[in-house]
Structures are given as structure tokens and as C-alpha cells.
Design an enzyme around this catalytic site. Structure first.
Site, PDB file in Angstrom:
ATOM      1  N   ARG A  83      -5.664  -8.357  -9.040  1.00  0.00           N
ATOM      2  CA  ARG A  83      -6.615  -9.182  -9.783  1.00  0.00           C
ATOM      3  C   ARG A  83      -7.131  -8.397 -10.971  1.00  0.00           C
ATOM      4  O   ARG A  83      -7.148  -7.165 -10.931  1.00  0.00           O
ATOM      5  CB  ARG A  83      -7.828  -9.538  -8.912  1.00  0.00           C
ATOM      6  CG  ARG A  83      -7.526 -10.589  -7.897  1.00  0.00           C
ATOM      7  CD  ARG A  83      -8.682 -10.768  -6.936  1.00  0.00           C
ATOM      8  NE  ARG A  83      -8.238 -11.588  -5.858  1.00  0.00           N
ATOM      9  CZ  ARG A  83      -8.327 -12.927  -5.845  1.00  0.00           C
ATOM     10  NH1 ARG A  83      -8.924 -13.563  -6.832  1.00  0.00           N
ATOM     11  NH2 ARG A  83      -7.842 -13.615  -4.836  1.00  0.00           N
ATOM     12  N   ASN A 143      -6.204   2.711 -12.616  1.00  0.00           N
ATOM     13  CA  ASN A 143      -5.184   1.757 -12.176  1.00  0.00           C
ATOM     14  C   ASN A 143      -3.799   2.380 -12.345  1.00  0.00           C
ATOM     15  O   ASN A 143      -3.575   3.138 -13.283  1.00  0.00           O
ATOM     16  CB  ASN A 143      -5.269   0.495 -13.047  1.00  0.00           C
ATOM     17  CG  ASN A 143      -4.232  -0.549 -12.674  1.00  0.00           C
ATOM     18  OD1 ASN A 143      -4.019  -0.836 -11.489  1.00  0.00           O
ATOM     19  ND2 ASN A 143      -3.567  -1.112 -13.671  1.00  0.00           N
ATOM     20  N   LEU A 179     -10.184  -7.062 -12.906  1.00  0.00           N
ATOM     21  CA  LEU A 179     -11.593  -6.804 -12.564  1.00  0.00           C
ATOM     22  C   LEU A 179     -12.516  -7.375 -13.636  1.00  0.00           C
ATOM     23  O   LEU A 179     -12.239  -7.268 -14.830  1.00  0.00           O
ATOM     24  CB  LEU A 179     -11.842  -5.302 -12.472  1.00  0.00           C
ATOM     25  CG  LEU A 179     -11.503  -4.590 -11.175  1.00  0.00           C
ATOM     26  CD1 LEU A 179     -11.963  -3.145 -11.265  1.00  0.00           C
ATOM     27  CD2 LEU A 179     -12.127  -5.276  -9.959  1.00  0.00           C
ATOM     28  N   GLY A 229       0.775  -1.243   0.000  1.00  0.00           N
ATOM     29  CA  GLY A 229       0.000   0.000   0.000  1.00  0.00           C
ATOM     30  C   GLY A 229       0.802   1.287   0.000  1.00  0.00           C
ATOM     31  O   GLY A 229       0.344   2.298   0.532  1.00  0.00           O
ATOM     32  N   SER A 230       1.974   1.287  -0.665  1.00  0.00           N
ATOM     33  CA  SER A 230       2.712   2.563  -0.701  1.00  0.00           C
ATOM     34  C   SER A 230       1.979   3.580  -1.568  1.00  0.00           C
ATOM     35  O   SER A 230       2.019   4.786  -1.287  1.00  0.00           O
ATOM     36  CB  SER A 230       4.150   2.359  -1.180  1.00  0.00           C
ATOM     37  OG  SER A 230       4.201   2.113  -2.559  1.00  0.00           O
ATOM     38  N   HIS A 235       0.062   1.312 -13.052  1.00  0.00           N
ATOM     39  CA  HIS A 235       0.814   0.156 -13.550  1.00  0.00           C
ATOM     40  C   HIS A 235       2.297   0.525 -13.679  1.00  0.00           C
ATOM     41  O   HIS A 235       2.616   1.581 -14.221  1.00  0.00           O
ATOM     42  CB  HIS A 235       0.256  -0.281 -14.906  1.00  0.00           C
ATOM     43  CG  HIS A 235       0.936  -1.495 -15.447  1.00  0.00           C
ATOM     44  ND1 HIS A 235       0.719  -2.752 -14.923  1.00  0.00           N
ATOM     45  CD2 HIS A 235       1.880  -1.639 -16.411  1.00  0.00           C
ATOM     46  CE1 HIS A 235       1.494  -3.622 -15.563  1.00  0.00           C
ATOM     47  NE2 HIS A 235       2.193  -2.979 -16.469  1.00  0.00           N
TER      48      HIS A 235
HETATM   49  C1  GAR Z   1       3.012  -0.877  -7.604  1.00  0.00           C
HETATM   50  O1  GAR Z   1       4.277  -0.811  -8.193  1.00  0.00           O
HETATM   51  C2  GAR Z   1       1.938  -0.945  -8.670  1.00  0.00           C
HETATM   52  O2  GAR Z   1       2.241  -0.175  -9.798  1.00  0.00           O
HETATM   53  C3  GAR Z   1       1.941  -2.397  -9.000  1.00  0.00           C
HETATM   54  O3  GAR Z   1       2.071  -3.052  -7.769  1.00  0.00           O
HETATM   55  C4  GAR Z   1       2.805  -2.206  -6.881  1.00  0.00           C
HETATM   56  C5  GAR Z   1       1.997  -2.038  -5.627  1.00  0.00           C
HETATM   57  O4  GAR Z   1       2.738  -1.347  -4.662  1.00  0.00           O
HETATM   58  N1  GAR Z   1       0.745  -2.805  -9.681  1.00  0.00           N
HETATM   59  C6  GAR Z   1       0.721  -3.738 -10.604  1.00  0.00           C
HETATM   60  O5  GAR Z   1       1.697  -4.360 -10.953  1.00  0.00           O
HETATM   61  C7  GAR Z   1      -0.633  -3.975 -11.220  1.00  0.00           C
HETATM   62  N2  GAR Z   1      -0.510  -4.775 -12.406  1.00  0.00           N
HETATM   63  P1  GAR Z   1       2.041  -0.680  -3.426  1.00  0.00           P
HETATM   64  O6  GAR Z   1       1.137  -1.751  -2.787  1.00  0.00           O
HETATM   65  O7  GAR Z   1       3.192  -0.298  -2.531  1.00  0.00           O
HETATM   66  O8  GAR Z   1       1.263   0.506  -3.910  1.00  0.00           O
END
Ligand code: GAR
Length: 204
Positions: A93, A109, A95, A13-14, A111
């Protein structure tokens, strides 16, 4: 008018934290972070939400017979909070179409790659292995495809010769923490216009 936000998460969750910080600093105005929903019980993102007085809800994917049942529970929870804008902040996931239909062009989202390159999991690793010299991140509206919806903002970072997956992902993450709040700000100020695949910024 206040935009009510619901955030879907799966992990540390950063990005959620960065959004919370941008609300608390006043960068994001007229915004209420109402609920954080996780599909992973011990996701640290839930803890972050609680620490900031935001309702944190775990929805167990195993508790429903199928993906549709699970996603209807998500829709029900988002409706309970009157959510206007749904953020996928490290939600791992894909959606289903029902959620997307209910919140068309109201789901964003983040990415960790410059889409349309390196969709799916491990964006930074894919970029390193491909040998690109520039990597980055993308905020986009979510459609029925995987990481394929209209692009709102992107940011680039250099790929260095001695990068590992971790060092590149960290450099990209710094940019994620900037462009996600920026995209939310544009949305809440009514400055985004979606024309097919193209997202235009309009001045109000
Ligand atoms: C982030 O780098 C986000 O871009 C990626 O997961 C990480 C979550 O970090 N998302 C994906 O890869 C989605 N396909 P966080 O929990 O610290 O925000």
C-alpha cells in the site's frame, strides 16, 4: 543504543526473513525487531515473525472507515512498541502523509527496480517489457510520493535474453536480501545523512 524496528508487510516475507537472519547472525547489532504488522490476514510474513518470537499484528484495512483511520491504527501500534525505524518489506500500500510525517526519514522501502525507473507494482515485469539490459533493486526513504523518496542503496543485475518475470524477479530478490540489511545497518550505526534528495554516507 538499541534501534527498535517495526516492519510492515503484505505477503510471503522473504525480505523480513532476511532481516531476521541478519539480526540472528549478529550482522545487525543493537537492533530489536519488535513488531511485524500486516494488512493481509494470512500473510506468511506474520507466521515467520511468530516463529522468531516477534509480535505479529494484523490490522484490517476494512475495519476502519477510511485510510486515515487505518493508518492511525498503524501509527498507534508503532508507538505502542516505541518503534524508531519502520521498514516496508513487501508492503503493498502507499503510506499516507500522517505516517510519513511522524516517521520522516525513518521509513525505508525496498523496491524491485532501479528507481526512478519502474515505480509501482511489478517492477521486474515492467523492466522486461521495456527491454532494459540491467535491472535491480533500490532501498529508499519513503516520502509522500510513490517510490520517490531519497535513495539509500541500489544493486544491479543483468537481464538475460531468456528471462521470464519469475527468473528476473528471483535474481533481483537475491540482491534485495543483501542491500536491505546493509541499509538498516548504516541507519542503525548513524551513518546516513539525508540532505534533501541526497543520502550521504558519513563515517562516524
Ligand atoms: C519484493 O520483491 C519487494 O521488493 C516487492 O515485493 C516483494 C515482496 O517480497 N515490493 C514492492 O514491489 C513494493 N512496491 P517478500 O514479501 O518476499 O519480501
Amino acid at each position: 543504543m538499541t534501534t527498535i524496528i517495526g516492519v510492515l508487510v503484505s505477503g510471503r516475507g522473504s525480505n523480513l526473513q532476511s532481516i531476521i537472519d541478519h539480526v540472528e547472525s549478529g550482522y545487525l547489532k543493537n537492533v530489536k525487531l519488535s513488531v511485524v504488522i500486516s494488512d493481509v490476514k494470512d500473510a506468511y510474513a506474520l507466521e515467520r515473525a511468530r516463529m522468531h518470537g516477534i509480535d505479529a499484528v494484523f490490522i484490517d484495512p476494512q475495519a476502519y472507515g477510511n485510510k486515515m483511520g487505518f493508518e492511525r491504527k498503524i501509527i498507534g501500534t508503532l508507538r505502542l512498541y516505541d518503534v524508531d525505524l519502520v521498514l516496508l518489506a513487501g508492503y503493498m500500500r502507499i503510506l499516507g502523509s500522517e505516517v510519513i510525517q511522524v516517521y520522516r526519514n525513518r521509513i525505508m522501502n525496498i523496491h524491485p527496480a532501479l528507481l526512478p525507473s519502474f515505480k509501482g507494482l511489478h517492477g521486474p515485469k515492467q523492466a522486461l517489457e521495456y527491454g532494459v539490459k540491467v535491472a535491480g533493486c533500490t532501498v529508499h526513504f519513503v516520502d509522500e510520493g510513490m517510490d520517490s523518496g531519497p535513495i539509500i542503496l541500489q544493486s544491479c543485475v543483468p537481464v538475460k535474453d531468456n528471462d521470464t518475470e519469475d527468473t528476473l524477479a528471483a535474481r533481483i530478490l537475491e540482491q534485495e536480501h543483501k542491500i536491505f540489511p546493509e541499509a538498516i545497518k548504516l541507519f542503525t550505526e548513524g551513518k546516513l545523512k539525508v540532505d534533501g534528495r541526497i543520502v550521504l554516507r558519513r563515517e562516524k
